[in-house]
Design an enzyme around this catalytic site. Structure first.
Site, PDB file in Angstrom:
ATOM      1  N   GLU A 256       0.892  -1.174   0.000  1.00  0.00           N
ATOM      2  CA  GLU A 256       0.000   0.000   0.000  1.00  0.00           C
ATOM      3  C   GLU A 256       0.918   1.208   0.000  1.00  0.00           C
ATOM      4  O   GLU A 256       1.641   1.431   0.970  1.00  0.00           O
ATOM      5  CB  GLU A 256      -0.869   0.016   1.268  1.00  0.00           C
ATOM      6  CG  GLU A 256      -1.720  -1.209   1.474  1.00  0.00           C
ATOM      7  CD  GLU A 256      -2.899  -1.265   0.523  1.00  0.00           C
ATOM      8  OE1 GLU A 256      -3.251  -0.219  -0.040  1.00  0.00           O
ATOM      9  OE2 GLU A 256      -3.445  -2.358   0.333  1.00  0.00           O
ATOM     10  N   CYS A 295      -3.239   8.484   3.426  1.00  0.00           N
ATOM     11  CA  CYS A 295      -2.994   7.945   2.087  1.00  0.00           C
ATOM     12  C   CYS A 295      -4.222   8.164   1.200  1.00  0.00           C
ATOM     13  O   CYS A 295      -4.106   8.199  -0.016  1.00  0.00           O
ATOM     14  CB  CYS A 295      -2.673   6.471   2.179  1.00  0.00           C
ATOM     15  SG  CYS A 295      -3.879   5.564   3.152  1.00  0.00           S
TER      16      CYS A 295
END
Ligand code: NAP
Length: 510
Positions: A256, A295
């Site tokens: 990720e 994020c």
């Protein structure tokens, strides 16, 4: 000053040297130190693989679910203490700290319930199966059993509690022991969560290992049945992915990484409408929450050219209400960035974006914060930039500035163009569409879907219940293609795929 400890081989271990200093980002006061020096990684991995793996493997999914429920409760019982710690150790406002801590307990509770619903089985049966023979006497079925190794979880600095919990919930439920390596700068919060869980004696021995400080040669010691789940920057992700040992042993690696998340405002979205107001409210939240250190935060905002001026003015007014400063001051709504390095990277990034877009709100420079000593603290006030040319220059689609920063970019309002602009990010975690025109939404989804892990569809029908695009809900997939790392986490039972081996079973149906 607090010295963080490592939990390995079933006991707390002090490092022997090589300490990194951790700071309160609001004041730059040194508050803790962390190191993993002296920890025997080989012994820690062996302990987890043998003791942790076999103990978890003995449990049914329902029993593992109960462990997660107890973990969720133990962390929730210390909620106030953890919120205070998060404010000091990460610079989060109380509201932002809740996002991390409550996100952790909520995700653990969700996977606890999922485990209990799967019942008294040690493996997961997939689907209904299929008849392979002339009759149903010869039957085919897929099942998922836990991988016979450890799950190494390397986390980013921005969600020390949620990042731990969302990965650990899936691995433990699948039946894999976890080795947690939080980012050093905010590791105190993760260390305290582990301390709480160890003190409550919830997990079997070896099920949870904590490494604070450098990861050293730990991943060079992994074996074929181990897993690495990494969250962090694209540069570190590349180093992890290209590790020779992981490649040679075919260790599963989930990444990720960075993401330039986008919002596409549809041409039907009129200023003053409910959908327009939802867009403004979400955009403000996605720029300011956790000081933009998410994020999933919004970075690129595509607005039909005819609405660009209104979007700029209205968003700038909202951002002007932000109170930037020390979270210890209750009036503060936007805290500092987490570290001096993050401050440096964010201001350098804004400078770069300013080569392609005009600053229409904020300064892009470090500022003093409310309730903080003059000249101290890693503060950047929210920044809004605006590009003049349709579609904007490449840098706006390629440079992730990990701070309270977004750029408004005009486009012609065409769905095809909106999808193309999403794609220019090279792969994102989440893209939002603000429109009540189903045809427009469908066209952006169909064309842009390959370039994003999730679509958040903002409309007047869901406005009242909408949590914003930045929330990674455990029921839905988190992850994205390309730049975002190509990984997948969460998404209900899907999260367990990483930690399980799919086995085809061929035989008589019972
Ligand atoms: P980072 O500097 O890449 O660090 C991430 C983690 O990797 C930390 O635990 C770090 O430990 C560790 N690490 C550093 N060097 C390593 C190496 N050679 N091998 C193995 N691990 C190593 O990232 P960050 O600054 O913490 O996080 C910010 C970035 O993460 C942003 O770009 C953001 O987009 C991304 N992010 C993505 C997601 C997502 O879900 N996609 C979520 C959050 C953040 P140390 O701290 O000890 O160096």
């Amino acid at each position: 000053m607090k010295t963080l400890r490592n939990f390995a081989g079933g006991r707390w271990q002090d490092a022997t040297g090589g300490f990194a200093t951790l700071y309160n980002p609001a004041t730059e006061e040194a508050i803790a130190r962390a190191s993993s020096e002296g920890v025997d990684f080989a012994a820690a991995l062996d302990f987890a693989r043998t003791r942790g793996q076999s103990a978890l493997g003995e449990l049914t999914l329902a029993e593992r679910g109960k462990l997660l429920q107890a973990m969720s409760k133990a962390i929730f019982d210390r909620r106030d203490e953890l919120l205070d710690l998060s404010m000091t150790a990460t610079g989060a406002t109380r509201k932002d700290a809740k996002f991390d801590i409550d996100g952790a307990t909520g995700t653990l509770a969700y996977y606890a319930a999922l485990g209990e619903s799967l019942g008294n089985t040690r493996y997961i049966v997939e689907g209904e199966g299929v008849q392979l023979g002339r009759t149903a006497k010869f039957w085919g079925q897929h099942a998922r059993v836990p991988l016979a190794g450890v799950a190494v979880h390397i986390n980013a600095f921005n969600f020390p509690a949620w990042g731990f919990a969302e990965k650990a919930a899936a691995a433990l439920l699948a039946g894999m022991p976890v080795v947690l390596k939080p980012a050093t700068s905010t590791a105190w919060v993760a260390e305290r969560c582990v301390e709480i869980l160890v003190a409550a004696a919830i997990l079997p021995e070896g099920a949870l290992t904590l490494v604070c400080g450098k990861i050293g040669d730990l991943i060079d010691r992994l074996e074929a049945h181990d897993v690495v789940a990494f969250t962090g920057s694209a540069d570190t992700a590349l180093a992890v992915r290209s590790n020779g040992r992981l490649l040679a042993a075919n260790v599963r690696v989930n990444v990720e990484a960075d993401s330039l998340n986008a919002a596409v405002v549809g041409p039907d979205c009129e200023p003053g409408s409910e959908t327009w107001n939802l867009f403004l409210k979400d955009a403000e939240r996605e720029i300011t929450q956790k000081s933009g250190q998410k994020c999933t935060a919004l970075r690129r905002v595509f607005v039909p050219r005819s609405r660009l001026a209104e979007a700029t003015d209205e968003l700038a007014v909202r951002l002007a209400a932000a109170k930037v400063g020390n979270p210890a001051d209750q009036s503060v709504t936007v805290g500092p960035l987490a570290t001096a390095e993050q401050l440096k990277a964010a201001t350098a990034g804004i400078k770069l974006l300013r080569g392609a877009a005009r600053l229409v709100h904020g300064t892009g420079e470090r500022t003093d914060g409310i309730g903080a000593p003059v000249g101290k603290g890693y503060y950047v006030a929210p920044c809004l930039l605006r590009a003049d040319e349709d579609g904007g220059a490449a840098v706006l689609h390629e440079r992730e500035v990990f701070g309270p920063v977004a750029t408004l970019i005009p486009y012609d309002g065409d769905a095809r163009k909106g999808a193309e602009l999403i794609a220019r990010g090279g792969g994102s975690l989440v893209s939002s569409i603000y429109s009540d025109d189903e045809e427009f939404v469908g066209a952006v989804v169909a064309r842009g879907g390959a370039h994003t892990g999730r679509f958040y569809l903002g409309s007047e029908k869901m406005a009242e219940q909408a949590p914003g695009s930045g929330v990674a809900l455990p029921q839905c997939l988190h992850g994205g293609p390309g730049r975002a790392g190509g990984g997948t986490e969460l998404g209900g039972l899907r999260a367990l795929d990483l930690y399980t081996q799919c086995v085809a079973l061929q035989g008589s149906r019972p």
